[in-house]
Write a protein that holds these residues in place. Structure first.
Motif, PDB file in Angstrom:
ATOM      1  N   GLU A 266       0.821  -1.215   0.000  1.00 18.47           N
ATOM      2  CA  GLU A 266       0.000   0.000   0.000  1.00 18.47           C
ATOM      3  C   GLU A 266       0.853   1.263   0.000  1.00 18.47           C
ATOM      4  O   GLU A 266       0.332   2.365  -0.197  1.00 18.47           O
ATOM      5  N   VAL A 267       2.145   1.133   0.299  1.00 18.81           N
ATOM      6  CA  VAL A 267       2.993   2.313   0.482  1.00 18.81           C
ATOM      7  C   VAL A 267       3.951   2.511  -0.692  1.00 18.81           C
ATOM      8  O   VAL A 267       3.946   3.549  -1.350  1.00 18.81           O
TER       9      VAL A 267
ATOM     10  N   LEU B 184       1.558   2.155   7.320  1.00 22.44           N
ATOM     11  CA  LEU B 184       0.204   2.195   6.741  1.00 22.44           C
ATOM     12  C   LEU B 184      -0.558   3.431   7.200  1.00 22.44           C
ATOM     13  O   LEU B 184      -1.307   4.035   6.433  1.00 22.44           O
TER      14      LEU B 184
ATOM     15  N   TRP C 154       1.980   6.951   6.093  1.00 21.07           N
ATOM     16  CA  TRP C 154       2.263   7.248   4.687  1.00 21.07           C
ATOM     17  C   TRP C 154       1.190   8.137   4.029  1.00 21.07           C
ATOM     18  O   TRP C 154       1.531   9.124   3.351  1.00 21.07           O
ATOM     19  N   PRO C 155      -0.095   7.822   4.192  1.00 18.90           N
ATOM     20  CA  PRO C 155      -1.120   8.658   3.527  1.00 18.90           C
ATOM     21  C   PRO C 155      -1.057  10.116   3.987  1.00 18.90           C
ATOM     22  O   PRO C 155      -1.333  11.026   3.199  1.00 18.90           O
TER      23      PRO C 155
ATOM     24  N   GLN D  85       1.995  11.885   2.396  1.00 13.07           N
ATOM     25  CA  GLN D  85       1.777  12.253   0.994  1.00 13.07           C
ATOM     26  C   GLN D  85       1.222  13.671   0.862  1.00 13.07           C
ATOM     27  O   GLN D  85       1.418  14.342  -0.145  1.00 13.07           O
TER      28      GLN D  85
ATOM     29  N   ILE E 225      -8.519  11.616   5.382  1.00 13.32           N
ATOM     30  CA  ILE E 225      -7.537  10.894   4.569  1.00 13.32           C
ATOM     31  C   ILE E 225      -7.481   9.414   4.988  1.00 13.32           C
ATOM     32  O   ILE E 225      -7.560   8.515   4.162  1.00 13.32           O
ATOM     33  N   LEU E 226      -7.380   9.187   6.299  1.00 13.85           N
ATOM     34  CA  LEU E 226      -7.211   7.808   6.779  1.00 13.85           C
ATOM     35  C   LEU E 226      -8.497   6.988   6.675  1.00 13.85           C
ATOM     36  O   LEU E 226      -8.462   5.763   6.710  1.00 13.85           O
TER      37      LEU E 226
ATOM     38  N   HIS F 191     -10.197   6.647   4.077  1.00 14.42           N
ATOM     39  CA  HIS F 191     -10.235   5.912   2.811  1.00 14.42           C
ATOM     40  C   HIS F 191      -8.836   5.526   2.331  1.00 14.42           C
ATOM     41  O   HIS F 191      -8.581   5.404   1.130  1.00 14.42           O
ATOM     42  N   SER F 192      -7.928   5.322   3.292  1.00 17.20           N
ATOM     43  CA  SER F 192      -6.576   4.867   2.931  1.00 17.20           C
ATOM     44  C   SER F 192      -6.552   3.347   2.846  1.00 17.20           C
ATOM     45  O   SER F 192      -7.160   2.671   3.674  1.00 17.20           O
TER      46      SER F 192
ATOM     47  N   VAL G  72      -6.208   0.509   5.902  1.00 15.14           N
ATOM     48  CA  VAL G  72      -6.464   1.201   7.170  1.00 15.14           C
ATOM     49  C   VAL G  72      -7.959   1.206   7.456  1.00 15.14           C
ATOM     50  O   VAL G  72      -8.763   1.399   6.546  1.00 15.14           O
TER      51      VAL G  72
ATOM     52  N   GLU H 148      -6.926  -5.250   8.183  1.00 12.69           N
ATOM     53  CA  GLU H 148      -6.638  -3.814   8.264  1.00 12.69           C
ATOM     54  C   GLU H 148      -5.922  -3.434   9.558  1.00 12.69           C
ATOM     55  O   GLU H 148      -6.080  -4.075  10.584  1.00 12.69           O
TER      56      GLU H 148
END
Lengths: 340, 340
Positions: free
Chosen positions: A112-113, A137, A140-141, A144, A263-264, A266-267, A270, A292
């Motif tokens: 995922e990363v 996990l 990272w989002p 970004q 953000i998290l 829909h990451s 997660v 998850e």
């Protein structure tokens, strides 16, 4: 009919090995042939796969002939001994040990990363350390959107990180204490039942244990950034199989907690778990057996204008090890990156 | 013969109350008369003190006549109801609840840290929150040498913080799980056996639970500094009676870990526990029943040039509550600060 692959599990009898077997079955991994490899000690035993009893073979030079993918989880020594052999025979080795993680020629991948890192492998891809996978996990989002400057992490690591025997030991110790007896520690250095202690990986000369330096160095490698400053305190707690982490993040500029939450939510990989009214947040018993990483308690750090606090729990054996390895294998197949 | 005092314990039957009784006996506190006060429910029962069975009385307006010192540990509501009455009758109340801690007229005292604050009391002295007491013991001696700018804390808090019933509940849950049954949570909101969760104190609108804000606000009050920036993540873990804390400190300039070690090796109330070769550091089972806070794993924070990491464990019922209260009483006697 789509293509299928010849897979070998090296270290099939361990906590991660048996989880690999379960995942290959439940995810309907396209298997043409499955080989279970272990030490001489386990050879001749069987493990169930799709209703069949598969015989465990003692690993040897010949084990890796006609194998496309090796999922290795038998410890660093075993990986160092056999990975080269397997690669020479044409297999791709996805290695759960720490043997090759910091090797510059070996990609260190969380699908995922940094999936693209897997493209350049030369036969070996390393699976990161469990605490690192779980943390990346969640972080990272956010990274970004706004670069993370510094991470201060404290972990709450389950017995499973030390293997199936450690999980059994904690249960035995707990039972002894409840019966008024003294707990016996043989697998772990100290009793873990109703107790906890700084992580028992070897101490390094900077005062960080190896587990802590893995969080520092592996995260930097996965993020492709040597600038991120990371410190960690790793602690073993009397939980059976999911790890938890308290993570303090510092960004260049303030990070709105609601934006982080959005953000998290829909990451990939997660699941946001937050019910502020009910004081309900991620817990290891609820993360156990799940794919998850559960993330929650996202809040503005009141000690720093650019700080953000979060809390996560993830299954150490699953996403922290076996699932991530299987996902790497699936990625290689999907992208047609198996050859080397 | 030196003077002795008339003492009352309000909330004598709780986990802290029974520890208070034990400490008054083992420390040979100069007692002329000891009154055990509790709710109507416990009235008529007895508790042992120096070989005698003392009758527990239901607390009433008349309970505080002819009492010099009240050690209160029956919760905030009870303290609010009775502290004023006791003070009016001439007693000094040393209160374990959070009822008066942030009241500007009430000193908040850790005898090893800010004993002089007790001098100005007006009848009530507050005993800080357990996690705060333990942290201040380790951080204050360093703060004296070089001012702490910021603290990032993560806690590992035992069941005892939620009282004797929570300790029993964890044992019962653990036993159930070992027998293949489902754990039942009645005292704590979720099962704590083989699990952990963010601290269950009420959530505030900044996203910190009350326990976390206590660490922030009480530490500032005890240190007499509103400049120190503090953030905390408080977590309950399946440990019976000692709390642990991972503490990241940031100073204005670098703090040599060896200097910190030297300072903490002779700080009052602190015991340095560090064997780097053996990976042996403070553990809650070894802190249980001890007076000192065990501190160790002092190391340079590799993520910040002015950062220092440390790890501590302390008995939550003892130094985190009962012992600190008794030490405050001893301080008042020694300094002749009982009158108000």
């Amino acid at each position: 009919m789509s293509k299928s692959y010849r897979v070998a599990i090296l270290g099939a009898t361990g906590a991660v090995g048996t989880e690999l077997l379960e995942l290959l079955e439940s995810r309907n991994f396209p298997i043409a042939d499955l080989k279970l490899l272990a030490s001489q000690r386990s050879a001749g035993k069987t493990l169930k796969f799709k209703g069949e009893n598969l015989l465990i073979e003692a690993v040897s030079d010949r084990s890796f002939e006609n194998v496309d993918i090796v999922l290795a989880s038998a410890g660093g020594g075993t990986s160092k001994r056999w990975a080269g052999v397997a690669v020479e025979k044409g297999a791709v080795v996805i290695d759960n040990s720490s043997a090759f993680r910091m090797n510059q020629e070996v990609p260190l991948v969380v699908p995922e990363v940094n999936p693209q890192a897997a493209a350049s492998h030369k036969g070996i891809i390393a699976n990161p350390n469990c605490t690192t996978i779980l943390m990346t996990l969640a972080v990272w989002p956010l990274h970004q959107v706004k670069a993370v400057k510094r991470i201060v992490a404290a972990t709450y690591q389950s017995a499973s990180g030390a293997g199936a025997k450690a999980m059994e030991e904690v249960k035995t110790q707990t039972s002894a204490i409840l019966q008024g007896q003294s707990p016996v520690a043989e697998v772990l250095p100290y009793p873990l039942a109703f107790n906890l202690f700084p992580h028992n990986s070897p101490m390094t000369d900077v005062g960080y244990c190896e587990e802590e330096l893995k969080m520092v160095n592996e995260t930097r490698k996965i993020f492709g950034s040597q600038e991120i400053r990371i410190t960690a305190t790793c602690v073993r707690v009397p939980v059976l199989r999911a790890h938890s982490e308290a993570i303090n993040l510092e960004f260049e500029t303030p990070f709105d907690p609601d934006e982080a939450r959005a953000i998290l939510s829909h990451s990939p990989g997660v699941k946001l778990v937050e019910d502020w009214q009910a004081n309900y947040f991620p817990m290891p018993i609820e993360a156990s057996g799940r794919d998850e990483v559960l993330v929650g308690r996202i809040r503005q750090d009141i000690s720093h204008p650019c700080g953000l606090e979060l809390w996560l729990c993830g299954d150490q054996i699953r996403k922290g090890a076996a699932l991530n390895a299987v996902q790497i294998a699936e990625l290689l197949i999907e992208k047609n990156w198996l050859s080397h």
